[in-house]
Design a protein around this motif. Structure first.
Motif, mmCIF file in Angstrom:
data_model
loop_
_atom_site.group_PDB
_atom_site.id
_atom_site.type_symbol
_atom_site.label_atom_id
_atom_site.label_comp_id
_atom_site.label_asym_id
_atom_site.label_seq_id
_atom_site.Cartn_x
_atom_site.Cartn_y
_atom_site.Cartn_z
ATOM 1 N N LEU A 1 1.512 18.019 3.160
ATOM 2 C CA LEU A 1 0.942 16.711 2.859
ATOM 3 C C LEU A 1 0.927 15.845 4.110
ATOM 4 O O LEU A 1 1.797 15.950 4.970
ATOM 5 N N CYS A 2 -0.049 14.969 4.201
ATOM 6 C CA CYS A 2 -0.060 13.965 5.259
ATOM 7 C C CYS A 2 0.961 12.876 4.937
ATOM 8 O O CYS A 2 1.285 12.650 3.766
ATOM 9 N N PRO A 3 1.457 12.168 5.950
ATOM 10 C CA PRO A 3 2.358 11.045 5.689
ATOM 11 C C PRO A 3 1.697 9.993 4.799
ATOM 12 O O PRO A 3 0.466 9.853 4.790
ATOM 13 N N GLY A 4 2.494 9.252 4.078
ATOM 14 C CA GLY A 4 1.974 8.269 3.150
ATOM 15 C C GLY A 4 1.111 7.197 3.780
ATOM 16 O O GLY A 4 0.227 6.649 3.129
ATOM 17 N N ARG A 5 1.320 6.878 5.049
ATOM 18 C CA ARG A 5 0.543 5.800 5.688
ATOM 19 C C ARG A 5 -0.747 6.289 6.324
ATOM 20 O O ARG A 5 -1.412 5.548 7.058
ATOM 21 N N THR A 6 -1.128 7.520 6.032
ATOM 22 C CA THR A 6 -2.381 8.073 6.565
ATOM 23 C C THR A 6 -3.581 7.328 5.989
ATOM 24 O O THR A 6 -3.685 7.150 4.779
ATOM 25 N N ASP A 7 -4.497 6.902 6.853
ATOM 26 C CA ASP A 7 -5.707 6.208 6.400
ATOM 27 C C ASP A 7 -6.813 7.188 6.019
ATOM 28 O O ASP A 7 -7.576 6.949 5.089
ATOM 29 N N PHE A 8 -6.940 8.284 6.760
ATOM 30 C CA PHE A 8 -7.941 9.290 6.420
ATOM 31 C C PHE A 8 -7.546 10.607 7.063
ATOM 32 O O PHE A 8 -6.708 10.666 7.961
ATOM 33 N N GLY B 1 -6.966 3.216 -0.930
ATOM 34 C CA GLY B 1 -7.536 4.380 -0.267
ATOM 35 C C GLY B 1 -6.481 5.261 0.346
ATOM 36 O O GLY B 1 -5.304 5.174 0.004
ATOM 37 N N GLY B 2 -6.898 6.103 1.280
ATOM 38 C CA GLY B 2 -5.981 7.047 1.913
ATOM 39 C C GLY B 2 -5.963 8.369 1.166
ATOM 40 O O GLY B 2 -6.423 8.464 0.031
ATOM 41 N N PRO B 3 -5.420 9.424 1.789
ATOM 42 C CA PRO B 3 -5.456 10.756 1.180
ATOM 43 C C PRO B 3 -4.348 11.034 0.176
ATOM 44 O O PRO B 3 -4.330 12.086 -0.432
ATOM 45 N N ARG B 4 -3.408 10.110 0.004
ATOM 46 C CA ARG B 4 -2.291 10.348 -0.898
ATOM 47 C C ARG B 4 -2.084 9.162 -1.823
ATOM 48 O O ARG B 4 -2.401 8.031 -1.490
ATOM 49 N N THR B 5 -1.531 9.467 -2.995
ATOM 50 C CA THR B 5 -1.081 8.424 -3.906
ATOM 51 C C THR B 5 0.407 8.236 -3.667
ATOM 52 O O THR B 5 1.169 9.206 -3.664
ATOM 53 N N VAL B 6 0.829 6.997 -3.447
ATOM 54 C CA VAL B 6 2.230 6.692 -3.169
ATOM 55 C C VAL B 6 2.669 5.516 -4.023
ATOM 56 O O VAL B 6 1.851 4.860 -4.684
ATOM 57 N N VAL B 7 3.964 5.247 -4.012
ATOM 58 C CA VAL B 7 4.498 4.100 -4.742
ATOM 59 C C VAL B 7 3.819 2.828 -4.250
ATOM 60 O O VAL B 7 3.691 2.594 -3.045
ATOM 61 N N GLY B 8 3.360 2.011 -5.185
ATOM 62 C CA GLY B 8 2.655 0.782 -4.851
ATOM 63 C C GLY B 8 1.159 0.885 -5.016
ATOM 64 O O GLY B 8 0.464 -0.133 -5.008
#
Length: 202
Positions: A87-94, A135-142
């Motif tokens: 997985l990419c890190p949570g703060r990945t924009d694209f 947006g971004g490639p992952r769903t994260v808390v928040g």
């Protein structure tokens, strides 16, 4: 961070979602950023970690991070296919998908750039990968999502600035559903060690 096509099951439980951002920051159903066609920087790997890339309509090139052409920085770099890799890190924009090819310039002079993907963070706002930004490639808390019909959901901005109003917010990430707090109405598969997102109504 988005759910491009998560399945709703009993009690509105969701299947996992991973995506590349589209024009509206949506997931795998959105457009994928273009792959780099040639390496232009001196790194041992085309767009390696902490290197920067330009933003273009048909290609992305590696450029010095101090260059006026630099648009985003690589915060993680992996070989192989995005669907099969870490997985990419949570703060990945694209996510920048890099196709295997034979450019005129490559990282080690062997005439090829291997297939892989780079997790990119814009050098300047907006940052669709930030929690709640839509947006971004992952769903994260928040992050927030809305129902999209046929048992699917999509991520949307929590502040209501997206095309659809938010309906649920991922309030916690836990290893299993039974650890979600009271009031959870939606279970989102996030991947990683804390694989379940606990969604609440907003």
């Amino acid at each position: 961070m988005g759910c491009g096509g998560a399945l709703l099951a009993a009690a509105l439980a969701l299947a996992g979602c991973q995506k590349s951002p589209g024009a509206d920051g949506s997931g795998p159903s959105g457009d994928t950023s273009p792959a780099g066609s040639a390496a232009s920087g001196p790194g041992a790997v085309f767009l390696g970690a902490d290197e920067c890339g330009s933003r273009g309509r048909e290609s992305v090139t590696e450029v010095p991070c101090g260059s006026e052409r630099a648009a985003a920085r690589v915060i993680a770099r992996h070989g192989g296919r995005f669907a099969d890799g870490p997985l990419c890190p949570g703060r990945t924009d694209f996510v920048l998908h890099i196709s295997a090819n034979r450019p005129s310039v490559d990282e080690d002079g062997d005439g090829t750039v291997p297939q892989g993907y780079a997790c990119m963070r814009n050098l300047e706002p907006p940052h669709p990968g930030d929690p709640g930004a839509g947006g971004g490639p992952r769903t994260v808390v928040g992050d927030c999502v809305h129902e999209a019909g046929r048992g699917q959901v999509r991520e949307t901005a929590c502040d209501g600035s997206g095309r659809r109003a938010p309906e649920y917010r991922v309030a916690a990430a836990v290893p299993s559903r039974d650890l979600c707090p009271a009031g959870t109405e939606l279970y989102v598969a996030l991947g990683g060690g804390r694989a379940v997102g606990c969604g609440v109504r907003v």
